[in-house]
Design a protein around this motif. Structure first.
Motif, mmCIF file in Angstrom:
data_model
loop_
_atom_site.group_PDB
_atom_site.id
_atom_site.type_symbol
_atom_site.label_atom_id
_atom_site.label_comp_id
_atom_site.label_asym_id
_atom_site.label_seq_id
_atom_site.Cartn_x
_atom_site.Cartn_y
_atom_site.Cartn_z
ATOM 1 N N HIS A 162 0.808 -1.231 0.000
ATOM 2 C CA HIS A 162 0.000 0.000 0.000
ATOM 3 C C HIS A 162 0.838 1.275 0.000
ATOM 4 C CE1 HIS A 162 -2.838 -3.037 1.018
ATOM 5 N NE2 HIS A 162 -2.390 -3.158 2.252
ATOM 6 N N ARG A 163 2.132 1.171 -0.252
ATOM 7 C CA ARG A 163 2.986 2.368 -0.326
ATOM 8 C C ARG A 163 3.584 2.445 -1.731
ATOM 9 N NH1 ARG A 163 0.707 4.165 4.065
ATOM 10 N NH2 ARG A 163 1.010 2.773 5.813
ATOM 11 N N GLU A 164 3.711 3.648 -2.199
ATOM 12 C CA GLU A 164 4.330 3.879 -3.503
ATOM 13 C C GLU A 164 5.787 3.430 -3.426
ATOM 14 O OE1 GLU A 164 4.138 4.918 -7.325
ATOM 15 O OE2 GLU A 164 2.439 4.891 -5.923
ATOM 16 N N PRO A 165 6.248 2.529 -4.328
ATOM 17 C CA PRO A 165 7.660 2.125 -4.258
ATOM 18 C C PRO A 165 8.584 3.342 -4.369
ATOM 19 C CG PRO A 165 6.469 0.742 -5.813
ATOM 20 C CD PRO A 165 5.526 1.854 -5.403
ATOM 21 N N GLU A 166 9.519 3.412 -3.469
ATOM 22 C CA GLU A 166 10.449 4.547 -3.458
ATOM 23 C C GLU A 166 11.743 4.092 -4.120
ATOM 24 O OE1 GLU A 166 11.278 7.537 0.041
ATOM 25 O OE2 GLU A 166 12.606 5.821 0.257
ATOM 26 N N THR A 167 12.035 4.639 -5.276
ATOM 27 C CA THR A 167 13.270 4.223 -5.937
ATOM 28 C C THR A 167 14.427 5.103 -5.493
ATOM 29 O OG1 THR A 167 12.778 5.626 -7.824
ATOM 30 C CG2 THR A 167 12.120 3.318 -7.998
ATOM 31 N N SER A 168 15.614 4.554 -5.639
ATOM 32 C CA SER A 168 16.831 5.325 -5.413
ATOM 33 C C SER A 168 17.754 4.942 -6.556
ATOM 34 C CB SER A 168 17.443 4.935 -4.063
ATOM 35 O OG SER A 168 18.721 5.488 -3.947
ATOM 36 N N ARG A 169 18.345 5.919 -7.191
ATOM 37 C CA ARG A 169 19.042 5.694 -8.470
ATOM 38 C C ARG A 169 18.123 4.911 -9.418
ATOM 39 N NH1 ARG A 169 24.571 2.863 -10.609
ATOM 40 N NH2 ARG A 169 25.385 4.687 -11.654
ATOM 41 N N HIS A 170 16.852 5.172 -9.337
ATOM 42 C CA HIS A 170 15.813 4.561 -10.184
ATOM 43 C C HIS A 170 15.713 3.052 -9.978
ATOM 44 C CE1 HIS A 170 16.030 8.453 -12.109
ATOM 45 N NE2 HIS A 170 17.322 8.254 -12.299
ATOM 46 N N GLN A 171 16.160 2.538 -8.846
ATOM 47 C CA GLN A 171 16.140 1.092 -8.683
ATOM 48 C C GLN A 171 15.579 0.681 -7.336
ATOM 49 O OE1 GLN A 171 20.417 1.165 -9.370
ATOM 50 N NE2 GLN A 171 20.753 -0.125 -7.568
ATOM 51 N N LEU A 172 15.278 -0.619 -7.245
ATOM 52 C CA LEU A 172 14.759 -1.221 -6.017
ATOM 53 C C LEU A 172 15.666 -2.391 -5.647
ATOM 54 C CD1 LEU A 172 11.022 -1.373 -7.169
ATOM 55 C CD2 LEU A 172 11.934 0.196 -5.433
ATOM 56 N N ASP A 173 15.608 -2.775 -4.370
ATOM 57 C CA ASP A 173 16.359 -3.956 -3.925
ATOM 58 C C ASP A 173 15.530 -5.202 -4.211
ATOM 59 O OD1 ASP A 173 18.626 -2.766 -2.223
ATOM 60 O OD2 ASP A 173 16.850 -1.745 -1.457
ATOM 61 N N LEU A 174 16.201 -6.253 -4.643
ATOM 62 C CA LEU A 174 15.505 -7.539 -4.741
ATOM 63 C C LEU A 174 15.495 -8.190 -3.363
ATOM 64 C CD1 LEU A 174 16.910 -8.959 -8.099
ATOM 65 C CD2 LEU A 174 14.568 -8.204 -7.641
ATOM 66 N N ASP A 175 14.405 -8.876 -3.064
ATOM 67 C CA ASP A 175 14.215 -9.457 -1.738
ATOM 68 C C ASP A 175 14.888 -10.838 -1.674
ATOM 69 O OD1 ASP A 175 13.337 -10.529 0.597
ATOM 70 O OD2 ASP A 175 11.192 -10.451 0.086
ATOM 71 N N LEU A 176 16.131 -10.845 -1.225
ATOM 72 C CA LEU A 176 16.895 -12.092 -1.219
ATOM 73 C C LEU A 176 16.369 -13.110 -0.217
ATOM 74 C CD1 LEU A 176 20.675 -11.072 -1.482
ATOM 75 C CD2 LEU A 176 19.098 -11.652 -3.308
ATOM 76 N N THR A 177 15.458 -12.709 0.678
ATOM 77 C CA THR A 177 14.925 -13.709 1.621
ATOM 78 C C THR A 177 14.018 -14.702 0.876
ATOM 79 O OG1 THR A 177 12.919 -12.470 2.238
ATOM 80 C CG2 THR A 177 14.920 -11.995 3.480
ATOM 81 N N ARG A 178 13.525 -14.325 -0.261
ATOM 82 C CA ARG A 178 12.681 -15.236 -1.063
ATOM 83 C C ARG A 178 13.607 -16.207 -1.797
ATOM 84 N NH1 ARG A 178 7.538 -15.027 -3.923
ATOM 85 N NH2 ARG A 178 6.947 -13.099 -2.898
ATOM 86 N N PRO A 179 13.457 -17.508 -1.568
ATOM 87 C CA PRO A 179 14.423 -18.453 -2.160
ATOM 88 C C PRO A 179 14.580 -18.296 -3.673
ATOM 89 C CG PRO A 179 13.059 -19.558 -0.524
ATOM 90 C CD PRO A 179 12.491 -18.177 -0.668
ATOM 91 N N ALA A 180 13.476 -18.058 -4.377
ATOM 92 C CA ALA A 180 13.586 -17.941 -5.843
ATOM 93 C C ALA A 180 14.435 -16.732 -6.230
ATOM 94 C CB ALA A 180 12.189 -17.814 -6.453
ATOM 95 N N VAL A 181 14.372 -15.679 -5.427
ATOM 96 C CA VAL A 181 15.155 -14.474 -5.737
ATOM 97 C C VAL A 181 16.635 -14.731 -5.450
ATOM 98 C CG1 VAL A 181 15.527 -12.061 -5.114
ATOM 99 C CG2 VAL A 181 13.207 -12.950 -5.319
ATOM 100 N N LYS A 182 16.869 -15.409 -4.358
ATOM 101 C CA LYS A 182 18.269 -15.734 -4.038
ATOM 102 C C LYS A 182 18.877 -16.567 -5.170
ATOM 103 C CE LYS A 182 20.016 -18.747 -0.901
ATOM 104 N NZ LYS A 182 20.258 -19.322 0.419
ATOM 105 N N GLU A 183 18.115 -17.532 -5.682
ATOM 106 C CA GLU A 183 18.620 -18.355 -6.777
ATOM 107 C C GLU A 183 18.808 -17.515 -8.034
ATOM 108 O OE1 GLU A 183 19.565 -20.888 -4.605
ATOM 109 O OE2 GLU A 183 19.931 -21.495 -6.700
ATOM 110 N N PHE A 184 17.859 -16.621 -8.270
ATOM 111 C CA PHE A 184 17.984 -15.748 -9.433
ATOM 112 C C PHE A 184 19.286 -14.939 -9.338
ATOM 113 C CE2 PHE A 184 17.692 -11.506 -11.180
ATOM 114 C CZ PHE A 184 17.367 -11.759 -12.508
ATOM 115 N N ALA A 185 19.503 -14.343 -8.169
ATOM 116 C CA ALA A 185 20.691 -13.495 -8.002
ATOM 117 C C ALA A 185 21.967 -14.323 -8.162
ATOM 118 C CB ALA A 185 20.652 -12.802 -6.642
ATOM 119 N N TRP A 186 21.936 -15.551 -7.646
ATOM 120 C CA TRP A 186 23.109 -16.405 -7.826
ATOM 121 C C TRP A 186 23.317 -16.716 -9.313
ATOM 122 C CZ3 TRP A 186 27.659 -17.762 -7.117
ATOM 123 C CH2 TRP A 186 28.174 -18.943 -7.652
ATOM 124 N N ASN A 187 22.214 -16.946 -10.011
ATOM 125 C CA ASN A 187 22.353 -17.270 -11.434
ATOM 126 C C ASN A 187 22.821 -16.080 -12.265
ATOM 127 O OD1 ASN A 187 21.905 -20.041 -11.530
ATOM 128 N ND2 ASN A 187 19.725 -19.698 -11.120
#
Ligand code: GLA
Length: 715
Positions: free
Chosen positions: A420-445
């Motif tokens: 319910h909050r507007e995503p706040e970008t910094s340098r026009h980017q967002l952090d990926l949520d590494l606590t989510r296993p699929a994201v962690k695997e994505f980042a590793w890949n």
């Protein structure tokens, strides 16, 4: 159950059984320092002292004050900042730990591991305090392992890694603070009664506004050569807290650990919560020796391949920014070869097709080669580098996503953010949520998928250009949102460990918009880090000076750029006091400057690199105190040294006195890296003198004006 009922008896038995524990004293020692603990009559663990090596001593006749408890817990009598605070399964908010046993084992010829087991007097709740004592380096790494077998989960609110107590008349604290492009600025203050907190609440990186490291001096402001001085550095790349509390009796407790701010952690039965290590070192020879202790420790234990020479590289970032194509990069490769560098590093901007990475607004998350810019791909470029005798490196920012990316359109829920909050970008980017296993695997890949198919890529710059401002996860349960701060960093470390394990031949540079990840938590997976995006050499002298308190020269990547428009010699001399690199467009560089660079590279590779990267650092004159900064590096056998002088303001500054030389040995003095055709005007150039005389009388460099510099060798 029996544990609960028979604890006092068990405890006594354990004390007498504990290895080496004929008394109730526990001594954690290195060659010159020791941390002395003992078990009080009440079963609690107390601290006697930390500092100069002392023999094991028995319990004092008088009962110790609770304020000297070594790892104090909240809720049962301790009223200052606690190291540990937990709510047990039944809602009890107090913890009361007592000693059970301890063991000391030898890990190798330099390191011992002491584990002190504590248990709550009532609950099956256990804390093991762990100490790795690195003997020759006088460094003690301390962390805590917390677990329980209570019925329901236990909530941990505070979980310091370490919380020693100091006893002196005065306490002087130096912090290393700043901002982007102005990192590691030194500021010292005297601690007064009350609580002083240095912290960060950034999540994905330890620092932007201050580093998780400090210097603590007893009784007087810190000095380079004298005084009882402690250095502390927390090995954690997430939010941290360093808290210094002076109590009514003028004792100081220094608590260091993961920032407890919004980080309560529900610990399940049987799960072990390991805090990051806090590194401590002590010296009665001032902050100079504190730094050398950290450096020695880092090269042996703290960094990857500490003894391996770091390559001289050319990075295209400040040469091209996002504006390049294959032809341009190949021309940079030609220039790099001609200059004599060893590696070419391709920075940001090489990926993204649907959302091409032509500026910082788009493309993060889409790690496919941009086929317009690089039609023949990375392997072609890496092959071109190889043909020119160059290694090839690549920039990645695996944890980030631009909303303008195919990845974000597929998986908006993968980004860290609040419902319910507007995503706040910094340098026009967002952090990926590494606590989510699929994201962690994505980042590793992202890492494995870039390095795996391209064995010619042997260098990686791992960046992270924003921090968390909306700490929410669509993966974590509503009641577990506060785990994000901690589990993110643990997932990050898992991926970094895979890099080290799977790509042992890839040299790795840690970067986070500059010095955001200047911490030993992440550095154990890396060879070096990028201290700052500020590459103006005159500012860089201060930044390098600050970081040198904790990190050896081989960990600091220093690139020559045209930022600040200083003379090229000055830029080269500043960069050569760490890992020399370049961020310049050689086509726009004058022939004279190119020649100066080529000459400096040869000198660095042939003579200076070994002294700087493996030598002992002596800081001689601080840029904070006068018109210039001076430092020297001495080889471990003291046969060679190199002295750097950086004039920052106009003005005479007298002779410079080198340190660390062998007083009895004769050294020839030689000024190096002079402009082509120039002759040194330094009176001592070419002379031979013994180390004692050189250190007493000093030498008189010819620098007088701002932006002049000198490199002087003692051989
Ligand atoms: C960060 C780094 C720079 C460069 C840019 C690329 O700012 O610190 O060195 O890699 O990102 O976008």
């Amino acid at each position: 159950m029996s544990l609960r009922l028979n604890l006092p008896a068990l405890m006594l038995a354990a004390i007498s059984l504990a290895a080496g524990a004929q008394t109730n004293a526990i001594l954690i020692g290195t060659v010159n320092s020791s941390l002395s603990l003992f078990v009080g009559r009440d079963g609690r663990l107390y601290q006697r002292g930390y500092g100069r090596s002392a023999p094991e001593a028995a319990m004092p006749a008088k009962d110790p004050a609770r304020e000297t408890e070594f790892y104090p817990q909240f809720g049962d009598g301790f009223i200052l900042e606690p190291a540990l605070q937990a709510t047990h399964g039944d809602g009890n908010t107090s913890t009361d730990l007592e000693y059970v046993r301890h063991t000391t084992t030898t890990l190798d010829d330099d390191t011992t591991l002491t584990r002190i087991e504590l248990k709550d007097k009532f609950y099956p709740f256990f804390v093991t305090l762990c100490f790795k004592a690195c003997q020759k380096e006088d460094v003690i790494e301390q962390w805590a392992e917390i677990r329980h077998v209570e019925r329901g989960p236990v909530t941990l609110w505070r979980f310091a890694s370490s919380a020693p107590v100091f006893r002196a008349k005065q306490y002087w604290l130096t912090q290393f603070h700043g901002d982007w492009a102005d990192e590691a600025q030194m500021l010292e203050e005297r601690l007064t009664p009350g609580l002083k907190v240095l912290d960060s609440k950034l999540g994905v990186r330890a620092s932007r506004f201050r580093t998780p490291s400090f210097i603590l001096s007893l009784n007087k402001p810190a000095a380079e050569k004298t005084g009882e001085t402690y250095g502390g550095s927390l090995a954690w790349s997430g939010s941290f807290q360093l808290a210094f509390e002076v109590d009514w009796d003028n004792r100081l407790r220094a608590l260091a650990g993961i920032n407890p701010f919004d980080s309560q952690y529900r610990l399940q039965r049987g799960q072990v919560f390991s805090t990051p290590a806090m590194l401590w070192t002590w010296s009665d020879h001032g902050e100079g020796q504190v730094s050398r202790n950290f450096h020695h420790w880092a090269m042996l234990h703290g960094l990857r391949d500490g003894a391996q020479p770091r390559p001289v590289l050319l990075n295209n970032w400040e040469a091209t920014y996002f504006d390049f194509n294959e032809n341009k990069l190949v021309s940079l490769l030609d220039g790099a070869r001609d200059l004599g560098v060893e590696l070419f590093l391709l920075d940001d901007g090489w990926f993204g097709n649907q959302y091409p990475r032509n500026d910082d607004r788009a493309g993060l998350g889409d790690w496919q080669v941009n086929t317009n810019k690089l039609p023949r791909g990375l392997s072609f470029l890496a092959g071109q580098a190889r043909q020119r005798g160059l290694r090839f490196g690549i920039w990645l920012e695996p944890e980030m996503v631009n909303p303008a990316s195919a990845l974000y359109h597929r998986h908006p829920e993968w980004a860290v953010g609040q419902l319910h909050r507007e995503p706040e970008t910094s340098r026009h980017q967002l952090d990926l949520d590494l606590t989510r296993p699929a994201v962690k695997e994505f980042a590793w890949n992202v890492v494995a998928g870039t390095l795996g198919p391209n064995p010619d890529i042997t260098y990686l710059k791992w960046d992270a250009n924003r921090y968390i401002t909306q700490p929410g996860s669509t993966w974590l349960q509503p009641e577990e949102q506060s785990r994000l701060w901690i589990d993110y960093t643990l997932a990050l470390y898992h991926n970094m460990a895979r890099l080290k394990q799977n790509f042992p031949n890839v040299t790795a540079m840690l970067c986070s918009g500059g010095g955001g990840r200047a911490d030993y938590g992440a550095l154990k997976y890396f060879h070096c880090f990028w201290p700052s995006d500020n590459t103006d050499p005159a500012r860089r002298v201060f930044i390098q000076w600050g970081f040198s308190h904790f990190f050896p020269a081989c960990a600091l990547c220093n690139h020559v750029t045209r930022s600040g428009h200083r003379p090229v010699k000055f830029a080269l001399d500043v960069a050569m006091s760490g890992d020399l690199g370049f961020d310049v467009d050689l086509a726009k560089t004058s022939p004279a400057d190119r020649a100066a660079m080529a000459q400096a590279i040869t000198l660095y590779k042939d003579e200076l690199r070994a002294i700087v990267q493996q030598g002992d650092l002596y800081r001689l004159e601080s840029p904070y105190d006068g018109p210039r900064a001076c430092l020297d590096y001495v080889t471990p056998d003291r046969s060679k040294a190199v002295l750097f002088v950086y004039q920052l303001k106009d003005g005479e500054a007298g002779s410079v006195k080198p340190r660390g030389l062998d007083p009895a040995r004769k050294y020839q003095v030689r000024e190096l890296n002079l402009p082509a055709g120039a002759v040194s005007t330094m009176a001592e150039n070419g002379e031979t003198a013994d180390g004692a005389a050189l250190m007493k009388d000093g030498i008189q460099p010819s620098c007088r004006q701002a932006n002049q510099s000198a490199v002087i060798e003692f051989h």
